[in-house]
Scaffold this active site. Structure first.
Site, PDB file in Angstrom:
ATOM      1  N   HIS A   1       0.851  -1.200   0.000  1.00  0.00           N
ATOM      2  CA  HIS A   1       0.000   0.000   0.000  1.00  0.00           C
ATOM      3  C   HIS A   1       0.889   1.253   0.000  1.00  0.00           C
ATOM      4  CE1 HIS A   1      -3.797   2.072   0.340  1.00  0.00           C
ATOM      5  NE2 HIS A   1      -3.094   2.982   1.002  1.00  0.00           N
ATOM      6  N   ALA A   2       0.620   2.153  -0.938  1.00  0.00           N
ATOM      7  CA  ALA A   2       1.499   3.309  -1.134  1.00  0.00           C
ATOM      8  C   ALA A   2       1.544   4.204   0.105  1.00  0.00           C
ATOM      9  CB  ALA A   2       1.014   4.119  -2.330  1.00  0.00           C
TER      10      ALA A   2
ATOM     11  N   HIS B   1      -0.066  11.704  -6.038  1.00  0.00           N
ATOM     12  CA  HIS B   1      -0.637  11.819  -4.687  1.00  0.00           C
ATOM     13  C   HIS B   1       0.475  11.746  -3.630  1.00  0.00           C
ATOM     14  CE1 HIS B   1      -3.577  10.977  -1.407  1.00  0.00           C
ATOM     15  NE2 HIS B   1      -2.579  10.259  -0.932  1.00  0.00           N
ATOM     16  N   GLU B   2       1.321  10.744  -3.753  1.00  0.00           N
ATOM     17  CA  GLU B   2       2.374  10.563  -2.742  1.00  0.00           C
ATOM     18  C   GLU B   2       3.344  11.739  -2.734  1.00  0.00           C
ATOM     19  OE1 GLU B   2       2.090   8.459  -0.469  1.00  0.00           O
ATOM     20  OE2 GLU B   2       0.452   7.385  -1.409  1.00  0.00           O
TER      21      GLU B   2
ATOM     22  N   HIS C   1       2.397  14.513  -0.484  1.00  0.00           N
ATOM     23  CA  HIS C   1       2.841  14.363   0.915  1.00  0.00           C
ATOM     24  C   HIS C   1       4.312  14.757   1.048  1.00  0.00           C
ATOM     25  CE1 HIS C   1      -0.824  12.395   2.109  1.00  0.00           C
ATOM     26  NE2 HIS C   1      -0.650  11.355   1.330  1.00  0.00           N
TER      27      HIS C   1
ATOM     28  N   GLU D   1      -3.828  14.938   2.534  1.00  0.00           N
ATOM     29  CA  GLU D   1      -4.275  14.005   1.493  1.00  0.00           C
ATOM     30  C   GLU D   1      -4.699  14.717   0.212  1.00  0.00           C
ATOM     31  OE1 GLU D   1      -3.691  11.016   1.665  1.00  0.00           O
ATOM     32  OE2 GLU D   1      -3.282  10.802   3.804  1.00  0.00           O
TER      33      GLU D   1
ATOM     34  N   HIS E   1      -6.401   0.370   5.452  1.00  0.00           N
ATOM     35  CA  HIS E   1      -6.427   1.341   6.543  1.00  0.00           C
ATOM     36  C   HIS E   1      -7.015   0.797   7.842  1.00  0.00           C
ATOM     37  CE1 HIS E   1      -5.957   3.360   2.742  1.00  0.00           C
ATOM     38  NE2 HIS E   1      -5.477   4.410   3.359  1.00  0.00           N
TER      39      HIS E   1
ATOM     40  N   TYR F   1      -9.642  11.309   3.863  1.00  0.00           N
ATOM     41  CA  TYR F   1      -9.741  11.180   2.400  1.00  0.00           C
ATOM     42  C   TYR F   1     -11.067  11.757   1.897  1.00  0.00           C
ATOM     43  CZ  TYR F   1      -5.874   7.938   3.147  1.00  0.00           C
ATOM     44  OH  TYR F   1      -4.679   7.361   3.522  1.00  0.00           O
TER      45      TYR F   1
HETATM   46  O1  X8Z Z   1      -4.236   5.358   1.032  1.00  0.00           O
HETATM   47  C1  X8Z Z   1      -4.195   6.175   0.144  1.00  0.00           C
HETATM   48  C2  X8Z Z   1      -2.854   6.677  -0.356  1.00  0.00           C
HETATM   49  C3  X8Z Z   1      -1.848   6.774   0.733  1.00  0.00           C
HETATM   50  S1  X8Z Z   1      -2.202   8.034   1.861  1.00  0.00           S
HETATM   51  C4  X8Z Z   1      -2.338   5.725  -1.418  1.00  0.00           C
HETATM   52  N1  X8Z Z   1      -5.321   6.589  -0.458  1.00  0.00           N
HETATM   53  C5  X8Z Z   1      -6.627   6.092  -0.065  1.00  0.00           C
HETATM   54  C6  X8Z Z   1      -6.799   4.626  -0.430  1.00  0.00           C
HETATM   55  O2  X8Z Z   1      -5.993   4.090  -1.201  1.00  0.00           O
HETATM   56  O3  X8Z Z   1      -7.745   4.004   0.042  1.00  0.00           O
HETATM   57  C7  X8Z Z   1      -5.421   7.589  -1.504  1.00  0.00           C
HETATM   58  C8  X8Z Z   1      -6.878   7.683  -1.842  1.00  0.00           C
HETATM   59  C9  X8Z Z   1      -7.623   6.936  -0.805  1.00  0.00           C
HETATM   60 ZN    ZN Z   2      -2.109   9.928   1.001  1.00  0.00          ZN
END
Ligand code: X8Z
Ligand code: ZN
Length: 651
Positions: free
Chosen positions: A378-379, A408-409, A412, A436, A537, A547
């Site tokens: 997960h990024a 997106h990254e 941050h 975010e 998450h 988000y």
């Molecule tokens: O978790 C993330 C990022 C890292 S902060 C990749 N996002 C959420 C997800 O993947 O569920 C970005 C959008 C929503």
């Molecule tokens: Zn993020």
């Protein structure tokens, strides 16, 4: 635009705060100086914070990029030291409540209690248990693998491969198998998660909150009750647009899968091209409004780039190598493509006048999945040392979703870089939704014109059909996401406050999915499953309301940056690529960090101190009109108590 070079040690924070900001051991606790004033206390906390930070993040980084028992032990220990330290500071801070102090110290004192999303009990045994459980949960997710078949035909697939199935396969049963396979990996998490909830709740109560959910809702410069009402208000604003998109998608799915395209009016969870139905972009083949209005297939262009890089390498070798060497060539081509994609994203930021990424970023980031070990794919974006050691950790593949995730990254990362002059306690987003929203704001500026300028799509057509196609492309990512952005924490808030009990985890999960997203599983998902755990998450304990807020805020930021860039014309048409004026405005906002209430930062950026869905609605106005016309005569909407075998109602 010029940038002040840091003269002192610089700041930053690993994004997955809960995961990164863990504690330093009791032995490390220095004596509390006698007669320390509140200002001196905050100064000391900032100094100790800076000193302790690197070893905590280093252990965390190792356990996320090299999952095994040893790295998990070290990460849990690092986390234990960090949380013990944090609890100590919070305890010491009480003696300063009500004392005279500077406004900055008062804000620091307030932020201190909100520094972790994983409040730990004072009891040292329990604190230690909590860190072990948290590390194990994240490891279980990262190493999750779905195995099927027998004997020689046995195969095991991890999340990336299962996501590929949902992305590209259109066979109903093949998608169902991939979807169910991944959700199975979360079953063993249920017991750990239940204990985790009880421990963080105890930690939150020790800090004076009713439960961990109330603590999470306290980080927004308004009361927890007000924050909750804000999310309801924003959702009410944008829900009509989601409802139209839902109605349209359902009709197309019903046409594509006759008799199987919906479940009592809800969208089948495994058919949305995404494991969690949070982004419907992969359904472009089914949902594209117009064919022949210009291709926006960024994924195909990235795939071509990768294949070209691979073929070039093979051509340079003259002979076809043995399988191990072939795999190495493939990997080198893969890394080269991922690096190019990241350079491309960096280029957007530098076009605004922001600095280049530090060398350490390129040396230390994990861009692609290693072949020899499990990692958390997960990024995430990290600041390792509150200095220039900033990194991303991703398993980039050449597809559109990963391409935009890099942007997106980097949002941050640039937040970290811009805040280096702030004391550690202020090195946060104005609120977490700001953090975010930064990279996503840049993604909004990736118009067809920008994509054509970097050779990912053909020169865009100028027609109503092309406009609707381009709006749909954004809506499948941004509008489809909105109810998902809400429901995850609706579930967790309920779990933390006890209104959702362990014997009801899965029923409540699907009830919320039905109510907010209008999606449902096609076969029963009883309490033997733990489907929340299949979303990063939840085992990763990263709050999710951020988000949802980011998906509202990013349109406000986008509008403000378009204004700064002197954009004239409809909002959706704006790309501020290359605008130093926009960059200046963005950098100034990032540099504020959490040093003042977010309302003031938002006011400086947009001229308003309120989060508001109006900019999002303005952006999507052409699409909303088009959707209304398409859905004319359909009976749109769904009953949230529907949802077939898995969807129990939640009232
Ligand atoms: O978790 C993330 C990022 C890292 S902060 C990749 N996002 C959420 C997800 O993947 O569920 C970005 C959008 C929503
Ligand atoms: Zn993020």
């Amino acid at each position: 635009m010029t940038y002040r070079l840091p003269l002192t040690l610089l700041a930053g924070a690993c994004l997955a705060l809960s995961a990164c900001q863990r504690d330093a051991g009791p032995a490390a606790a220095p004596e509390v100086p006698k007669n320390e004033t509140a200002d001196q206390f905050i100064e000391r906390v900032n100094t100790e914070y800076r000193a302790l930070y690197p070893e905590t993040t280093a252990a965390q980084w190792l356990s996320s990029t090299y999952i095994n028992d040893d790295s998990q032990l070290l990460a849990a220990r690092g986390s234990e030291r960090w949380l013990t330290k944090l609890n100590g500071w919070i305890e010491q801070s009480r003696r300063h409540e009500g004392q005279r102090m500077s406004a900055d110290s008062a804000r620091g004192l307030h932020l201190l209690k909100l520094k972790t999303a994983m409040p730990a009990p004072q009891d040292t045994e329990k604190l230690s248990e909590l860190t072990r459980i948290a590390t194990r949960l994240e490891g279980l997710y990262g190493a999750g693998s779905y195995c099927d078949g027998e004997g020689d035909r046995r195969r095991c697939r991890q999340l990336g491969e299962l996501e590929d199935v949902l992305r590209s396969e259109r066979d109903y049963d093949v998608q169902l198998d991939a979807w169910q396979g991944w959700h199975g990996i979360a079953q063993p998490m249920r017991q750990d998660y239940t204990r985790f909830v009880s421990l963080v709740n105890e930690g939150a109560r020790d800090m004076g909150f009713a439960d961990a959910g109330e603590m999470w809702r306290s980080g927004y410069d308004m009361s927890p009750v007000e924050l909750s009402a804000e999310t309801d208000r924003l959702w009410t604003q944008v829900k009509p647009l989601y409802d139209q998109l839902h109605c349209y998608a359902r009709a197309r799915l019903e046409a594509r899968y006759p008799g199987q395209g919906s479940v009592d009016g809800l969208l089948p969870a495994h058919l949305m091209g995404n494991m969690w139905q949070q982004d419907w972009s992969n359904l472009w083949d089914i949902l594209a409004p117009y064919t022949n209005a210009g291709s926006l297939d960024v994924g195909a262009a990235l795939q071509r780039q990768y294949r070209l890089a691979y073929e070039r390498r093979l051509a340079a070798l003259n002979t076809l190598p043995e399988p191990p060497a072939l795999a190495e060539e493939e990997r080198t081509a893969h890394l080269a493509t991922a690096t190019n994609m990241t350079r491309r994203a960096e280029d957007f930021y530098t076009s605004l006048g922001l600095p280049q990424l530090p060398d350490a970023f390129w040396q230390n980031s994990q861009l692609i999945k290693p072949r020899d070990r499990d990692v958390v794919c997960h990024a995430s974006a990290w600041s390792m040392d509150l200095d220039d050691d900033v990194r991303i950790k991703m398993c980039i593949r050449p597809n559109e979703e990963d391409f935009t995730t890099i942007y997106h990254e980097l949002g941050h990362i640039y937040y970290y870089l811009a805040q280096q002059h702030q004391p550690p306690l202020f090195q946060e987003g104005a609120h977490d939704g700001f953090h975010e929203a930064i990279g996503d704001t840049i993604v909004l500026a990736m118009t067809p014109g920008y994509l054509a300028s970097i050779d990912l799509v053909d020169t865009p057509q100028q027609s109503q059909a092309a406009l609707i196609n381009s709006q749909m492309r954004m809506a499948l990512a941004k509008v489809a996401f909105l109810p998902f952005g809400l429901m995850i924490d609706r579930w967790r808030w309920g779990v933390f406050d006890g209104s959702i009990t362990e014997d009801n985890y899965n029923a409540a999960w699907w009830a919320l999915k039905a109510r907010y997203q209008g999606v449902a599983p096609v076969a029963p998902r009883g309490e033997e499953f733990f489907d929340a755990g299949a979303k990063y998450h939840v085992p990763g304990n990263t709050p999710y309301t951020r988000y949802f807020l980011a998906h509202i805020l990013q349109f406000q930021f986008y509008k403000a940056l378009c204004d700064a860039a002197g954009h004239d014309g409809p909002l959706y048409d704006c790309s501020f690529y290359g605008s130093e004026a926009a960059g200046e405005k963005l950098w100034t906002m990032l540099g504020q960090g959490a040093s003042q209430p977010w309302q003031a930062t938002l006011q400086e950026m947009t001229g308003s101190d309120r989060m508001d869905g109006e900019a999002l609605l303005e952006y999507f106005a052409p699409l909303q009109d088009w959707l209304k016309a398409q859905n004319e005569g359909q009976s749109c909407g769904w009953s949230s108590t529907a949802g077939g075998p898995g969807g129990a109602g939640l009232h």
